[in-house]
Design a protein around this motif. Structure first.
Motif, short mmCIF file in Angstrom:
data_model
loop_
_atom_site.label_atom_id
_atom_site.label_comp_id
_atom_site.label_asym_id
_atom_site.label_seq_id
_atom_site.Cartn_x
_atom_site.Cartn_y
_atom_site.Cartn_z
N GLY A 112 0.80 -1.20 0.00
CA GLY A 112 0.00 0.00 0.00
C GLY A 112 0.84 1.26 0.00
O GLY A 112 2.04 1.26 -0.27
N LYS A 113 0.18 2.37 0.32
CA LYS A 113 0.85 3.66 0.45
C LYS A 113 0.41 4.26 1.78
O LYS A 113 -0.76 4.59 1.96
CB LYS A 113 0.48 4.59 -0.70
N LEU A 114 1.33 4.37 2.71
CA LEU A 114 1.01 4.80 4.06
C LEU A 114 1.47 6.24 4.27
O LEU A 114 2.53 6.64 3.78
CB LEU A 114 1.66 3.89 5.09
N THR A 115 0.68 6.99 5.03
CA THR A 115 0.97 8.39 5.35
C THR A 115 1.46 8.50 6.78
O THR A 115 0.83 7.95 7.70
CB THR A 115 -0.30 9.25 5.16
N ASP A 116 2.57 9.21 6.97
CA ASP A 116 3.12 9.46 8.31
C ASP A 116 3.26 8.17 9.11
O ASP A 116 2.88 8.09 10.28
CB ASP A 116 2.22 10.45 9.08
N PHE A 117 3.82 7.17 8.45
CA PHE A 117 3.98 5.87 9.11
C PHE A 117 5.32 5.77 9.79
O PHE A 117 6.37 5.94 9.16
CB PHE A 117 3.83 4.73 8.11
N LYS A 118 5.30 5.51 11.09
CA LYS A 118 6.51 5.20 11.86
C LYS A 118 6.14 4.22 12.95
O LYS A 118 5.07 4.34 13.57
CB LYS A 118 7.11 6.46 12.50
N ASN A 119 7.00 3.27 13.18
CA ASN A 119 6.88 2.44 14.38
C ASN A 119 8.00 2.89 15.33
O ASN A 119 9.18 2.61 15.10
CB ASN A 119 7.03 0.95 14.04
N TYR A 120 7.61 3.63 16.37
CA TYR A 120 8.55 4.18 17.34
C TYR A 120 8.87 3.11 18.38
O TYR A 120 7.96 2.42 18.87
CB TYR A 120 7.94 5.38 18.05
N PHE A 121 10.14 2.98 18.74
CA PHE A 121 10.49 1.99 19.76
C PHE A 121 11.38 2.60 20.83
O PHE A 121 12.09 3.59 20.61
CB PHE A 121 11.16 0.76 19.13
N VAL A 122 11.32 1.98 22.00
CA VAL A 122 12.18 2.34 23.11
C VAL A 122 12.72 1.05 23.71
O VAL A 122 11.97 0.07 23.88
CB VAL A 122 11.42 3.18 24.17
N ILE A 147 2.27 5.64 17.33
CA ILE A 147 1.80 7.00 17.59
C ILE A 147 2.95 7.96 17.89
O ILE A 147 3.06 9.01 17.27
CB ILE A 147 0.78 6.99 18.74
N SER A 148 3.82 7.60 18.83
CA SER A 148 4.88 8.53 19.24
C SER A 148 5.86 7.82 20.16
O SER A 148 5.59 6.74 20.69
CB SER A 148 4.29 9.73 19.97
N PHE A 149 7.02 8.49 20.40
CA PHE A 149 7.96 7.98 21.40
C PHE A 149 7.32 7.98 22.79
O PHE A 149 7.52 7.06 23.57
CB PHE A 149 9.22 8.86 21.42
N GLU A 150 6.57 9.03 23.09
CA GLU A 150 5.93 9.12 24.41
C GLU A 150 4.96 7.97 24.62
O GLU A 150 4.89 7.40 25.71
CB GLU A 150 5.19 10.46 24.53
N GLN A 151 4.21 7.61 23.56
CA GLN A 151 3.27 6.50 23.69
C GLN A 151 4.03 5.18 23.83
O GLN A 151 3.60 4.29 24.57
CB GLN A 151 2.35 6.44 22.47
N ALA A 152 5.17 5.04 23.16
CA ALA A 152 5.99 3.83 23.33
C ALA A 152 6.46 3.70 24.77
O ALA A 152 6.42 2.60 25.36
CB ALA A 152 7.19 3.86 22.38
N GLU A 153 6.89 4.82 25.37
CA GLU A 153 7.29 4.81 26.79
C GLU A 153 6.11 4.43 27.67
O GLU A 153 6.25 3.64 28.62
CB GLU A 153 7.80 6.20 27.19
N LEU A 154 4.94 4.96 27.35
CA LEU A 154 3.74 4.65 28.13
C LEU A 154 3.39 3.17 28.01
O LEU A 154 3.02 2.51 29.00
CB LEU A 154 2.58 5.52 27.65
N ASN A 155 3.50 2.62 26.80
CA ASN A 155 3.23 1.19 26.61
C ASN A 155 4.19 0.34 27.44
O ASN A 155 3.80 -0.68 28.02
CB ASN A 155 3.36 0.83 25.13
N LEU A 156 5.45 0.78 27.50
CA LEU A 156 6.44 0.05 28.30
C LEU A 156 6.09 0.12 29.78
O LEU A 156 6.08 -0.91 30.48
CB LEU A 156 7.83 0.64 28.06
N ASP A 157 5.78 1.30 30.25
CA ASP A 157 5.45 1.47 31.67
C ASP A 157 4.16 0.73 32.05
O ASP A 157 4.07 0.13 33.12
CB ASP A 157 5.29 2.96 32.00
N ARG A 158 3.19 0.77 31.15
CA ARG A 158 1.90 0.16 31.47
C ARG A 158 1.98 -1.37 31.44
O ARG A 158 1.35 -2.04 32.26
CB ARG A 158 0.84 0.66 30.49
N GLU A 159 2.72 -1.94 30.51
CA GLU A 159 2.67 -3.38 30.31
C GLU A 159 3.79 -4.15 31.00
O GLU A 159 3.64 -5.35 31.25
CB GLU A 159 2.67 -3.69 28.81
#
Length: 765
Positions: free
Chosen positions: A199-209, A262-274
């Protein structure tokens, strides 16, 4: 002495065989019977599953897998590989679809080897532990043991290093645009990957921490083949990081990893939450418990060890796709990055499934055993339409231009017919109507050839729309599903009658001369040079003998076209008795689906691909249910094993596994969007389906064995039951089903017309 050795060897072999045949009454931890390596001994030329050993939790946003294939290659892990290149976060639904948002970690010793070939290490399956919730392997070239355990959006690694002043971990976000930053004061690496295949994706990034528990001895980044010593940040087409440690013998370095679309901040939140402060063993135990809970929804007993392993390995495969694309923000709101417009929006979103495959059994299985997750998926489909203007027929993660049909209609309709509620059905109705009456922005969205289909009642063979007969047959069934959904949600008759009429369009392609479906030209003449053994052409990954049964909603209508019950049964029998001849000329070579049919020794029955998988159950519509019982058992016994070569074609996002799970329970959803399952015969002596509503379906067949495969008598809730189907709505109330099984078929049971399953034309009568 030689005679004595022979006797000892014979006794050992006898004991092994007896152990394999030992009957288990029950298991406490079904996850222990899963083999994630089932189906991994595959290649582009011959699929024994085309799977990878997914280390994940059910429907998790991220999966992990050891990576043996080169960067960007769809066959990420193959059983015959000798080296591992890394441990990859993956979202890949199929090697043919490839991946998106992938990155990998890899420990190395003896120097800064970051190139995927230089860092690769020999490994052995003898030093490999593969489970759904935990993976472990010894990397011989680096003398490092790697352990991995997952959550929905995060994971934990344990790297056990030797004594060395040059131990490293490589972070590889792959090419096509990537970024890394090492933050030494926090023992942390952040980055993103933008790589995707479809496909063709817009503003696609997989942010990781990535958070380590040991300070870095040195930090480095790299670009392509070039190392940047001491440099902490890199952005390039192919950027990466490599961080060094001084390690003692047996020292364990832990890494916690999370990501976000979504963002680096959300990646950090996913880490903290899970994960938060959880140690490796805690995360591992949580993942194990979750798998036991989900797999334990279906308890089986009275089968061999091999049967338990095959059943739970297949059940494991049904609990991945489509996987979650949504996340939970700091305000505990469900949000997602949209693959359709690149925005961050509220609500559910899923990705990674092809409805051409999964409408048949995977989604009906979720509606029976895991309806709450499909309720989320239905809400996600409504968002697909709102954000992209169409329902995806293949999402990976957005619209993928592959395969045929408009089978989102079936997925939506079956969920509602089977009782799911609490999502935006009005939006889904609008989506189905839009998809049914318009050509989409690509041939795999909406309906290619829709103007012809709506005008003529079929997609012509000679107007430049490929796979025209397959499209016509699937559109006709999809129209039936739309009619069923519209009727169920109370749409007026004048609005839905057109779909009822179009559902009979399958008749327009039936050639009575051959008794098979055939391509038809725009002027009404038949396609010339017709060869029923020719794959492709007007059909999709099959031939006329495979697709002629694709009248899911009106089998009685097909029986009538073929000439009655006896001729219909003979036609079904012919599929198995004919030789596996084929014409591959459309493809210019033998595709893997053809080869898998050829070598299976089941005639023209190509179980390794989806179009014909329901065909075995059609004997029930013509008064010969014992033939279904025979062929279902033979297919389960011969075509499925919990081994690396354990499938007979592509596993396909849980569909082929769902066929096995349903068939082992003794029934199958031939017609999604109706309240019925068509009977086969159960594989185990005892089965309990623990429904989400707290009720239980108990299935007892105490005389079941490898010889006693035929139903002699059946009772439901204590009453003799002769019908060739079960009703979903009755099962949901809880039920006790008992079978008397025997070695010879009962040719009186299930032979009356009133015993036959649903057909649309009969229902109209």
């Amino acid at each position: 002495m030689k005679k004595l050795n022979f006797i000892i060897l014979a006794l050992v072999c006898f004991n092994i065989t007896q152990a394999q045949k030992t009957i288990l009454e029950k298991v406490e931890n079904p996850v222990d019977y899963v083999n994630p390596l089932m189906g991994t001994d595959s290649s582009p030329g011959l699929s024994n599953g085309n799977t990878y050993p997914a280390v994940a939790v059910p429907w998790g946003m991220n999966f992990w897998t050891p990576q043996t294939g080169p960067m960007g290659h769809g066959w990420a892990y193959t059983y015959d590989a000798e080296k591992i290149r890394g441990f990859k976060q993956t979202h890949q639904p199929s090697p043919w679809m490839n991946d998106y948002g992938q990155f990998s970690l890899m420990p190395v010793t003896g120097g800064m080897k970051f190139n995927q070939d230089d860092r690769a290490s020999w490994f052995s399956h003898k030093a490999e532990v593969s489970t759904p919730y935990y993976y472990k392997v010894y990397l011989a070239d680096h003398d490092v043991t790697v352990e991995l355990t997952p959550t929905e959006r995060a994971a934990q690694f344990k790297f056990t290093f030797p004594e060395s002043d040059s131990s490293y971990v490589v972070i590889d976000p792959f090419d096509k645009g990537s970024y890394v930053k090492v933050i030494p004061e926090e023992n942390k690496i952040i980055g993103y990957t933008t790589k995707y295949a479809r496909g063709k994706l817009t503003d696609f990034k997989n942010y990781f921490v990535i958070q380590f528990d040991k300070p870095f001895d040195n930090i480095n980044t790299w670009e392509g083949e070039n190392l940047a010593k001491g440099q902490a940040e890199m952005e390039a087409d192919h950027a990466g990081a490599i961080v060094g440690f001084k390690t003692k013998d047996g020292e364990v370095i832990n890494a916690k990893v999370a990501s976000s679309f979504i963002s680096f901040e959300q990646a950090e939140l996913n880490l903290d939450r899970e994960i938060a402060s959880n140690d490796f063993e805690t995360t591992k135990q949580k993942a194990r418990d979750l798998w036991n809970e989900k797999l334990g929804r279906i308890e089986v007993g009275g089968g061999t060890v091999e049967q338990f392993q095959t059943f739970y390995s297949c059940l494991y495969r049904t609990l991945f796709f489509p996987n979650k694309l949504y996340e939970i923000n700091k305000d505990d709101e469900i949000v997602h990055w949209s693959p359709y417009n690149g925005k961050i929006l509220p609500g559910y979103m899923f990705a990674g499934t092809g409805f051409w495959d999964t409408f048949r059994a995977l989604y009906p299985f979720l509606n029976l055993a895991y309806p709450s997750i499909n309720k989320e998926m239905q809400a996600g489909l409504a968002n697909d339409f709102k954000e992209g203007g169409w329902l995806p027929e293949w999402s990976s993660p957005g619209y993928a231009n592959i395969m045929v049909g408009n089978n989102s209609a079936s997925v939506v309709a079956d969920a509602y017919i089977k009782g799911l509620r609490g999502y935006d059905t009005e939006t889904l109705w609008d989506a189905l109507v839009n998809g049914a009456n318009n050509e989409g922005p690509m041939t795999a969205v909406g309906r290619a050839g829709a103007p012809y289909y709506n005008d003529l009642g079929y997609v012509p063979y000679d107007v430049g729309v490929n796979e025209s007969a397959a499209r016509t047959l699937e559109y006709a069934y999809d129209d039936f599903a739309i009619y069923q959904f519209g009727k169920a949600i109370g749409k007026p008759k004048k609005e839905i009658e057109i779909y009822k009429e179009r559902s009979m369009n399958y008749k327009n392609l039936f050639d009575p001369g051959y008794g098979l479906m055939r391509g038809k030209n725009e002027d009404g003449s038949w396609q010339e040079d017709f060869n029923p053994f020719k794959w492709g052409n007007p059909f999709t990954e099959g031939n006329s003998w495979h697709y002629s049964w694709s009248v899911f909603h009106d089998v009685q209508g097909l029986v009538d076209l073929i000439g009655g019950k006896e001729k219909f049964v003979q036609k079904l029998d012919s599929v198995f008795s004919m030789p596996p001849v084929f014409d591959e000329s459309v493809y210019g070579g033998v595709i893997h689906e053809i080869r898998e049919m050829q070598i299976a020794d089941m005639g023209q029955y190509a179980h390794g691909n989806q179009p014909i998988q329901h065909m075995i159950y059609l004997y029930n519509y013509a008064g010969a249910p014992w033939k279904t019982q025979k062929w279902v058992r033979e297919t389960m016994d011969r075509m499925y094993m919990a081994t690396p070569d354990g499938y007979c074609g592509d596993e396909d996002n849980g569909q082929t596994s769902a066929w096995y799970v349903f068939s082992a329970m003794g029934f199958y959803p031939v017609t999604p969007a109706v309240d019925q399952y068509v009977l086969g015969a159960p594989l185990f002596k005892y089965i309990t389906i623990n429904l989400e509503n707290g009720k239980k379906v108990q299935i007892n067949a105490p005389e079941n064995s490898d010889k006693n495969i035929y139903i002699q008598k059946m009772t439901v809730n204590g009453k003799v039951y002769d019908k060739n189907y079960l009703e979903h709505s009755e099962l949901m109330k809880g039920a006790t089903i008992k079978y008397e099984m025997g070695p010879e078929p009962n040719k009186q049971r299930g032979t009356k017309k009133e015993d036959f399953p649903y057909s649309f034309s009969t229902a109209n009568d």
